[in-house]
Design a protein around this motif. Structure first.
Motif, PDB file in Angstrom:
ATOM      1  N   PRO A   1       8.867 -11.023  50.284  1.00 55.12           N
ATOM      2  CA  PRO A   1       8.683 -11.142  52.435  1.00 55.12           C
ATOM      3  C   PRO A   1       7.275 -12.136  52.792  1.00 55.12           C
ATOM      4  O   PRO A   1       7.541 -12.450  53.833  1.00 55.12           O
ATOM      5  CB  PRO A   1       7.934  -9.924  52.309  1.00 55.12           C
TER       6      PRO A   1
ATOM      7  N   VAL B   1      17.617  -0.613  50.322  1.00 51.41           N
ATOM      8  CA  VAL B   1      16.380  -0.896  49.733  1.00 51.41           C
ATOM      9  C   VAL B   1      16.327   0.136  48.721  1.00 51.41           C
ATOM     10  O   VAL B   1      17.398  -0.421  48.133  1.00 51.41           O
ATOM     11  CB  VAL B   1      15.209  -0.108  50.995  1.00 51.41           C
TER      12      VAL B   1
ATOM     13  N   PHE C   1      13.107  -8.802  51.050  1.00 53.97           N
ATOM     14  CA  PHE C   1      12.805  -7.498  50.314  1.00 53.97           C
ATOM     15  C   PHE C   1      12.057  -7.955  49.340  1.00 53.97           C
ATOM     16  O   PHE C   1      11.468  -7.021  48.743  1.00 53.97           O
ATOM     17  CB  PHE C   1      13.644  -6.788  51.151  1.00 53.97           C
TER      18      PHE C   1
ATOM     19  N   PRO D   1      10.239  -2.933  49.379  1.00 55.11           N
ATOM     20  CA  PRO D   1      10.013  -1.764  49.508  1.00 55.11           C
ATOM     21  C   PRO D   1      10.264  -1.289  47.651  1.00 55.11           C
ATOM     22  O   PRO D   1      10.729  -1.552  47.081  1.00 55.11           O
ATOM     23  CB  PRO D   1      11.828  -1.181  49.680  1.00 55.11           C
TER      24      PRO D   1
END
Length: 592
Positions: A260, A229, A257, A199
Motif C-alpha cells: 500500500p 481481503v 492491499f 490485510p
C-alpha cells in the motif's frame, strides 16, 4: 538518469548489504549448529519436530540419499497442493464459496509452488480459498525456499569436508532453515506490513458503496464494489523473503492491499534480495574464508547495478510514440522517492504505463530488476508495459540462469557452478589442474556444472520455439510481431529459470501453457539441484590440496571480472539472437 534515481539505487543497495552481513553470519551459525541463543528459544520445537518425524540428527546422508529425500519431500508437497485445489470447494475457510480449480491449472500451480517458481496463471482472489492460500501455497513458500537453501548447505559441506561420502541430513537442514531463518524473519516482516495497511483476516470479502454509480458490461447499474481481503500479510512476507513471489492477488504487489505505501514497497524490495545476499556472507563464514563470499557478492552486485541502471534509464526515457505526440515525459523536481510520495506539483516522468503512481518508474524498475535477478517473480508494475529495452533487462537477468543473487540457495549454488567453470577455464589457460578452495576440479564436476549451465537455455529456447510454431501457443498472445515473441520468450525464461514473473499480455492459463510451463519448472528446478548435489558428493570425497604459488586466487578483483565474464558470455551467446528478434526489434520499430 535523475539524481533521485541514483539516490534510490544507492540507498537500496547500501541498506541491503548492511542488513545482509549480520544475517549471513547468523545463518552460518544456524547451519553449523552454533547458534546458542536461538537454539535455547526454539530448540524444544526443533527437537519435537525430529521426535515426531523420527529423524536422527546424527544420521547423515550421501548425496544420493540427500537428493532422494529432497525429491520425495517436494513430490509430497506437490501432491498436497494439487489435492487441496481440486477439493477446496468442499473444505472450510471458503467464505466466498469458490469451487475447485481445473486439473491443468491445479497441476501447474502445484508444480509452481513446489519448485519455488510461483508462476501463476490464475487470479488468486477469485480462484483460491483462504485454506488453499495458507495450507497449500504459504506452506510451500516456506519449505520450497528451505529446500533450495538445504541444497546449498550440502554443497558447502562438500567443499569443506574431506574423504567422506556424507554431506549432512536433509531433514535437519530443512527444519533449521524454516525454524531459525524463514519463520523469524516472516514474523518480523508480516506485522510491519499489517502496520502499513496490508490485510490479515479470515473475514468474508466486504463491500463498499461507490461514490458514483457505474455500469457493467451488460449495462446494469453497479453501486457497490467487492473488496478482496484475507490472510494477505503472512503470505506476502514469506513470498518476498523466500524469493517465491506468488501473490495473494492477481496483480501481485501492484495491488494496494499487498503493497500500500512507499515504505511497504521498500521493505518488500529489501526482503527480495536479503537472504540471497546474506547467503554469500554465510558461504564465506562456512568455508572459513570470508573473502570468497565477498568476491561472489561483488560479482552479483556489479551485474545487478549495471542492469538496474539500464532498466531505470530505459523507463525514465519514456515512450517514443508518446514523445512524437508532444507528451511531456520529463521528470520534475520532487519526483517520488522510495520513502516519499510525490507532491501534486511534481511528476515522475518517464514511461508510466502499467505502473502505480505511488511508486513511479524508478521504484518500478528497481523492483523489476531485483525480482528477476533474485528468482522472486513478484511485481509492483506490469512488465509487459515496460519499454522494449526496459523489459529486456528483467528478461535477460532470468536468462543468465538466475545467478545474479538468484533464488534462496539456488542462486548461489548456480553461481558456484559458474565458479567451477571459471576456475576450470583459468586452469587451462595457465596449464595447471584447476582447484577451488583446495579441491581439484576434474571431469565429474565439470560435467555436472555444464548440465546446470546449459539446461536452462535449452528449456527456454525449446519452449519458446514450440509455442511460436503452434496454434495453441500463439492463440494466447495479446500482441503480434516482436512483442508477441517477447511475451512467449519471457514466459519460458521465467518458468525455465524458476522465476515466476510474466509479461501479462500472454494468457498462460490454457492447457498448452499450463502443461509446458509446468514441465519447464520441474526440469529447471530438479535437473539443476541434483547435479549440484552430485558435485557436493564428489568434492566431499576429495582431499584438500595445499595452496601453492601456482594456485589461482579466487577472491581477487581479477577473478571477479572473470566470473562476470563467464556468466555474461553464456547468457549472450545463448539468447542474443532471440532478444534481437523480440525486444531489440520492437525498440527499433519505435524509433522515429
Amino acid at each position: 538518469m535523475t539524481a533521485n534515481a541514483w539516490f534510490q539505487i544507492a540507498l537500496y543497495l547500501g541498506v541491503l548489504i548492511l542488513l545482509a552481513m549480520p544475517l549471513g553470519e547468523y545463518m552460518a551459525r544456524v547451519f553449523e549448529g552454533r547458534s546458542r541463543l536461538s537454539q535455547r528459544i526454539l530448540g524444544p520445537v526443533e527437537r519435537l519436530a525430529y521426535w515426531f518425524c523420527g529423524v536422527r540428527t546424527d544420521d547423515e546422508m550421501s548425496w544420493k540419499q540427500y537428493a532422494l529425500a529432497m525429491m520425495l519431500f517436494n513430490l509430497a508437497g506437490l501432491l498436497v497442493v494439487y489435492v487441496l485445489q481440486r477439493l477446496q470447494g468442499h473444505l472450510p475457510l471458503n467464505p466466498q464459496h469458490l469451487g475447485g480449480v481445473s486439473p491443468d491449472s491445479a497441476f501447474n500451480t502445484a508444480v509452481s509452488f513446489a519448485t519455488n517458481t510461483n508462476w501463476q496463471g490464475y487470479a488468486g482472489e477469485s480462484t483460491m480459498t483462504y485454506l488453499t492460500q495458507m495450507l497449500g501455497l504459504t506452506v510451500q513458500n516456506f519449505v520450497s525456499a528451505a529446500s533450495g537453501i538445504a541444497v546449498l548447505v550440502a554443497l558447502i559441506r562438500g567443499l569443506v569436508r574431506r574423504e567422506t561420502d556424507l554431506i549432512g541430513n536433509f531433514w535437519v537442514d530443512l527444519t533449521r532453515c524454516t525454524l531459525y531463518v524463514l519463520l523469524p524473519l516472516s514474523v518480523v516482516l508480516a506485522p510491519a506490513l499489517v502496520w502499513q495497511g496490508v490485510p490479515q483476516t479470515f473475514s468474508p470479502y466486504p463491500t463498499a458503496n461507490l461514490l458514483q454509480p457505474t455500469q457493467d458490461a451488460n449495462g446494469r447499474e453497479v453501486t457497490e464494489q467487492v473488496l478482496a481481503v484475507g490472510p494477505v500479510a503472512s503470505q506476502v512476507a514469506i513470498k518476498e523473503l523466500g524469493t517465491n513471489g506468488g501473490g495473494f492477488f492477481n496483480v501481485n504487489s501492484a495491488h494496494p492491499f499487498e503493497n500500500p505505501t512507499p515504505l511497504s514497497n521498500f521493505l518488500e524490495m529489501l526482503a527480495i534480495l536479503l537472504i540471497p545476499a546474506a547467503l554469500c556472507f554465510a558461504f564465506g563464514a562456512m568455508v572459513r574464508d570470508r573473502r570468497q563470499g565477498r568476491a561472489i557478492l561483488a560479482a552479483m552486485v556489479a551485474m545487478f547495478t549495471g542492469c538496474v541502471i539500464a532498466c531505470v534509464w530505459a523507463e525514465e526515457q519514456g515512450n517514443p510514440s508518446l514523445t512524437k505526440l508532444g507528451v511531456d515525459q520529463k521528470a520534475r523536481d520532487g519526483e517520488s522517492s522510495i520513502l516519499v510520495v510525490a507532491s501534486a506539483r511534481a511528476q515522475p516522468g518517464g514511461n508510466m504505463e502499467g505502473k502505480e503512481v505511488r511508486f513511479g518508474p524508478v521504484n518500478s524498475a528497481i523492483w523489476a530488476t531485483a525480482t528477476t535477478s533474485a528468482s522472486n517473480g513478484s511485481v509492483n508494475s506490469m512488465h509487459d508495459s515496460f519499454t522494449p529495452l526496459g523489459g529486456l533487462v528483467p528478461m535477460w537477468l532470468m536468462q543468465l540462469g538466475e545467478v545474479v543473487f538468484g533464488g534462496v540457495g539456488s542462486g548461489l549454488y548456480g553461481m558456484l557452478a559458474f565458479v567451477i567453470v571459471t576456475v576450470f577455464v583459468a586452469g587451462l589457460m595457465i596449464g595447471r589442474t584447476p582447484e577451488y578452495l583446495g579441491k581439484k576440479i576434474e571431469a565429474p564436476e565439470m560435467k555436472m556444472a555444464s548440465l546446470v549451465i546449459l539446461i536452462p537455455p535449452l528449456l527456454v529456447l525449446t519452449g519458446t520455439a514450440v509455442a511460436a510454431v503452434t496454434t495453441a501457443g500463439t492463440s494466447s498472445l495479446a500482441n503480434r510481431g516482436a512483442h508477441g515473441l517477447s511475451e512467449m520468450l519471457y514466459a519460458y525464461s521465467s518458468t525455465g529459470n524458476n522465476n515466476g514473473s510474466a509479461f501479462a499480455g500472454l494468457n498462460a492459463n490454457t492447457p498448452f501453457y499450463n502443461l509446458t510451463t509446468a514441465l519447464a519448472m520441474l526440469v529447471g528446478r530438479y535437473c539443476l539441484a541434483v547435479p549440484m548435489l552430485a558435485i557436493a558428493g564428489s568434492l566431499a570425497r576429495k582431499k584438500i590440496v595445499p595452496a601453492s604459488a601456482g594456485t589461482l586466487a579466487t577472491h581477487t578483483p581479477l577473478f571477479v571480472l572473470m566470473l562476470i565474464g563467464a556468466v555474461v558470455l553464456v547468457g549472450a551467446l545463448s539468447f542474443i539472437p532471440a532478444l534481437a528478434l523480440g525486444p531489440v526489434a520492437e525498440y527499433l520499430e519505435m524509433l522515429p
